[in-house]
Design a protein around this motif. Structure first.
Motif, PDB file in Angstrom:
ATOM      1  N   LYS A 145       0.833  -1.196   0.000  1.00 50.74           N
ATOM      2  CA  LYS A 145       0.000   0.000   0.000  1.00 50.74           C
ATOM      3  C   LYS A 145       0.871   1.250   0.000  1.00 50.74           C
ATOM      4  CE  LYS A 145      -4.037  -2.038   2.243  1.00 50.74           C
ATOM      5  NZ  LYS A 145      -5.032  -1.909   3.338  1.00 50.74           N
ATOM      6  N   ALA A 146       0.228   2.405  -0.219  1.00 49.65           N
ATOM      7  CA  ALA A 146       0.908   3.697  -0.095  1.00 49.65           C
ATOM      8  C   ALA A 146       0.545   4.297   1.250  1.00 49.65           C
ATOM      9  CB  ALA A 146       0.492   4.617  -1.227  1.00 49.65           C
ATOM     10  N   MET A 147       1.312   5.292   1.673  1.00 42.86           N
ATOM     11  CA  MET A 147       1.012   6.001   2.919  1.00 42.86           C
ATOM     12  C   MET A 147       0.874   7.486   2.618  1.00 42.86           C
ATOM     13  SD  MET A 147       3.110   4.147   5.975  1.00 42.86           S
ATOM     14  CE  MET A 147       1.866   4.675   7.152  1.00 42.86           C
ATOM     15  N   ALA A 213       2.605   1.627  -4.411  1.00 40.16           N
ATOM     16  CA  ALA A 213       2.876   0.793  -3.238  1.00 40.16           C
ATOM     17  C   ALA A 213       4.280   1.064  -2.715  1.00 40.16           C
ATOM     18  CB  ALA A 213       2.729  -0.678  -3.599  1.00 40.16           C
ATOM     19  N   GLY A 214       4.398   1.174  -1.398  1.00 40.05           N
ATOM     20  CA  GLY A 214       5.693   1.407  -0.779  1.00 40.05           C
ATOM     21  C   GLY A 214       6.144   2.851  -0.817  1.00 40.05           C
ATOM     22  N   SER A 215       5.304   3.767  -1.332  1.00 36.76           N
ATOM     23  CA  SER A 215       5.669   5.184  -1.410  1.00 36.76           C
ATOM     24  C   SER A 215       4.937   5.984  -0.339  1.00 36.76           C
ATOM     25  CB  SER A 215       5.338   5.753  -2.791  1.00 36.76           C
ATOM     26  OG  SER A 215       6.150   5.163  -3.786  1.00 36.76           O
ATOM     27  N   ILE A 216       5.506   7.144  -0.008  1.00 33.44           N
ATOM     28  CA  ILE A 216       4.998   7.991   1.059  1.00 33.44           C
ATOM     29  C   ILE A 216       4.689   9.373   0.492  1.00 33.44           C
ATOM     30  CG2 ILE A 216       5.502   8.969   3.329  1.00 33.44           C
ATOM     31  CD1 ILE A 216       7.655   6.738   3.579  1.00 33.44           C
ATOM     32  N   TYR A 217       3.523   9.905   0.821  1.00 37.88           N
ATOM     33  CA  TYR A 217       3.084  11.181   0.250  1.00 37.88           C
ATOM     34  C   TYR A 217       2.540  12.101   1.343  1.00 37.88           C
ATOM     35  CZ  TYR A 217       3.001   8.244  -3.954  1.00 37.88           C
ATOM     36  OH  TYR A 217       3.330   7.370  -4.973  1.00 37.88           O
ATOM     37  N   THR A 218       2.766  13.410   1.129  1.00 39.57           N
ATOM     38  CA  THR A 218       2.145  14.434   1.956  1.00 39.57           C
ATOM     39  C   THR A 218       1.200  15.232   1.069  1.00 39.57           C
ATOM     40  OG1 THR A 218       4.000  14.640   3.497  1.00 39.57           O
ATOM     41  CG2 THR A 218       2.529  16.524   3.317  1.00 39.57           C
ATOM     42  N   ILE A 219      -0.047  15.370   1.500  1.00 33.33           N
ATOM     43  CA  ILE A 219      -1.031  16.156   0.760  1.00 33.33           C
ATOM     44  C   ILE A 219      -1.297  17.432   1.549  1.00 33.33           C
ATOM     45  CG2 ILE A 219      -3.378  16.229  -0.152  1.00 33.33           C
ATOM     46  CD1 ILE A 219      -3.165  13.110  -0.312  1.00 33.33           C
ATOM     47  N   ALA A 234      -6.444  28.842  -3.200  1.00 35.38           N
ATOM     48  CA  ALA A 234      -6.308  27.543  -2.525  1.00 35.38           C
ATOM     49  C   ALA A 234      -6.189  26.408  -3.536  1.00 35.38           C
ATOM     50  CB  ALA A 234      -7.496  27.305  -1.603  1.00 35.38           C
ATOM     51  N   THR A 235      -5.239  25.515  -3.272  1.00 28.14           N
ATOM     52  CA  THR A 235      -5.015  24.376  -4.150  1.00 28.14           C
ATOM     53  C   THR A 235      -4.474  23.205  -3.330  1.00 28.14           C
ATOM     54  OG1 THR A 235      -3.927  23.656  -6.199  1.00 28.14           O
ATOM     55  CG2 THR A 235      -2.627  25.020  -4.723  1.00 28.14           C
ATOM     56  N   ALA A 236      -4.599  22.021  -3.896  1.00 29.71           N
ATOM     57  CA  ALA A 236      -4.042  20.815  -3.250  1.00 29.71           C
ATOM     58  C   ALA A 236      -2.662  20.577  -3.817  1.00 29.71           C
ATOM     59  CB  ALA A 236      -4.942  19.620  -3.512  1.00 29.71           C
ATOM     60  N   LYS A 237      -1.721  20.305  -2.949  1.00 32.62           N
ATOM     61  CA  LYS A 237      -0.336  20.057  -3.338  1.00 32.62           C
ATOM     62  C   LYS A 237       0.082  18.668  -2.865  1.00 32.62           C
ATOM     63  CE  LYS A 237       4.032  20.727  -4.461  1.00 32.62           C
ATOM     64  NZ  LYS A 237       4.497  20.815  -5.854  1.00 32.62           N
ATOM     65  N   LEU A 238       0.607  17.868  -3.778  1.00 32.49           N
ATOM     66  CA  LEU A 238       1.092  16.544  -3.451  1.00 32.49           C
ATOM     67  C   LEU A 238       2.611  16.546  -3.406  1.00 32.49           C
ATOM     68  CD1 LEU A 238       0.236  13.472  -3.093  1.00 32.49           C
ATOM     69  CD2 LEU A 238       0.805  13.234  -5.507  1.00 32.49           C
ATOM     70  N   VAL A 239       3.178  16.128  -2.289  1.00 24.55           N
ATOM     71  CA  VAL A 239       4.630  16.050  -2.140  1.00 24.55           C
ATOM     72  C   VAL A 239       5.010  14.602  -1.913  1.00 24.55           C
ATOM     73  CG1 VAL A 239       6.634  16.780  -0.782  1.00 24.55           C
ATOM     74  CG2 VAL A 239       4.713  18.360  -1.138  1.00 24.55           C
ATOM     75  N   ASN A 240       5.921  14.106  -2.734  1.00 28.99           N
ATOM     76  CA  ASN A 240       6.401  12.734  -2.578  1.00 28.99           C
ATOM     77  C   ASN A 240       7.551  12.738  -1.593  1.00 28.99           C
ATOM     78  OD1 ASN A 240       7.421  10.134  -2.864  1.00 28.99           O
ATOM     79  ND2 ASN A 240       6.913  10.043  -5.044  1.00 28.99           N
ATOM     80  N   ASN A 241       7.322  12.156  -0.413  1.00 28.42           N
ATOM     81  CA  ASN A 241       8.370  12.107   0.607  1.00 28.42           C
ATOM     82  C   ASN A 241       9.450  11.106   0.228  1.00 28.42           C
ATOM     83  OD1 ASN A 241       5.811  13.102   1.994  1.00 28.42           O
ATOM     84  ND2 ASN A 241       7.315  13.500   3.568  1.00 28.42           N
TER      85      ASN A 241
END
Length: 241
Positions: A145-147, A213-219, A234-241
Motif C-alpha cells: 500500500k501507499a502512505m 505501493a511502498g511510497s509515502i506522500y504528503t497532501i 487555494a489548491t491541493a499540493k502533493l509532495v512525494n516524501n
C-alpha cells in the motif's frame, strides 16, 4: 603490615627470566592494544534529514540557508518543495531570503535529533513569515500500500478534511497548521478532495493521482480560499516524501 609488604617487595631479586617475562608481556600488551585500535569502528557522525516546502500564499520565491550556507539549488516558488537534505543534529539556524538577496526575511534556530526526518514549511507572508516544523514519523511501512498524511496550510480556511471523491473521508477535522498521522491507502489512482468540514464545500482536489505501493506522500492544502491582491488561490499540493 604496609612496612613489611614494602620491605619484602624491595628485596625481590629480579632475575633474567623475569626480565624476559616482562618484556614478553609488554610486547603482547602492545600487540593487543594495536589490534584493538585497528579494529575499532570509525564513529559515524550523527545526522538527521529535512525537507523544505514553500507554502507562503504569494507569488514570491525564496532561497533557503542552513547555518548561513545556501541550501536550495534554486529559489522555491509557491508550492515548491526541496527534497530531504542531510543535516547535522543539534541546533541549526534556518534562514529564508528573497531570490535576489541574502538578507534574512526570517531566521530561526531549530533542534534536530539523530536519525529523524523532518519537514519544514514556510507559512505566512510578508512581515509575518513563519515556520512549521513536523517530525515525519512512520512506525510501519506496508509493502503493498501507499502512505499519506494531510496538512491544512490554508490560512483562511475553516477545519478541513480529506476524502475520496464520492467516497469515504480519509482524514477529517484539521484546523490551520494541523497535520494528521500517516495512514494507509490502496496503491492505485485516486481522485482526492479537500473539503470544508461541516459544509462539504470542495476547496480543491487531486484528480486521477497515482499512489504507488511502498511510497509515502504528503497532501497539503495551500493558498487562500478567498485570495486578495496577488495572493495564491487555494489548491491541493502533493509532495512525494
Amino acid at each position: 603490615m604496609l612496612n613489611t609488604f614494602h620491605m619484602n617487595l624491595s628485596t625481590i631479586k629480579i632475575t633474567g627470566n623475569f626480565n624476559k617475562m616482562m618484556t614478553g608481556a609488554l610486547l603482547t600488551m602492545s600487540t593487543l592494544f594495536l589490534t584493538a585500535c585497528s579494529t575499532k569502528e570509525t564513529p559515524v557522525p550523527e545526522s538527521s534529514s529535512m525537507m523544505f516546502v514553500n507554502t507562503s500564499p504569494t507569488p514570491a520565491t525564496y532561497n533557503v540557508y542552513v547555518n548561513n550556507g545556501l541550501a536550495s539549488p534554486g529559489a522555491l516558488p509557491f508550492g515548491g518543495a526541496m527534497s530531504y537534505l542531510k543535516l547535522n543534529t543539534g541546533e541549526q539556524s534556518i534562514k529564508f531570503t528573497t531570490a535576489s538577496s541574502s538578507e534574512s526575511l526570517i531566521t530561526k534556530k531549530i533542534t534536530l535529533e539523530n536519525n529523524k526526518a523532518y519537514s519544514l514549511f514556510l507559512i505566512g507572508k510578508e512581515d509575518k513569515l513563519d515556520y512549521l516544523v513536523i517530525n515525519d514519523l512512520i512506525t510501519k511501512m506496508p509493502v503493498d500500500k501507499a502512505m499519506i498524511r494531510f496538512i491544512n496550510l490554508t490560512p483562511d480556511a475553516t477545519s478541513l478534511e480529506l476524502g475520496i471523491k464520492e467516497g469515504a473521508t480519509l482524514i477529517g477535522d484539521k484546523a490551520y497548521k494541523e497535520n494528521s498521522d500517516f495512514i494507509d491507502v490502496e496503491a492505485k489512482k485516486l481522485t482526492l478532495q479537500i473539503k470544508e468540514k461541516g459544509t462539504g464545500l470542495v476547496i480543491s482536489e487531486l484528480v486521477d493521482t497515482e499512489f504507488k505501493a511502498g511510497s509515502i506522500y504528503t497532501i497539503l492544502s495551500i493558498g487562500m480560499v478567498t485570495p486578495t491582491g496577488q495572493e495564491q488561490k487555494a489548491t491541493a499540493k502533493l509532495v512525494n516524501n
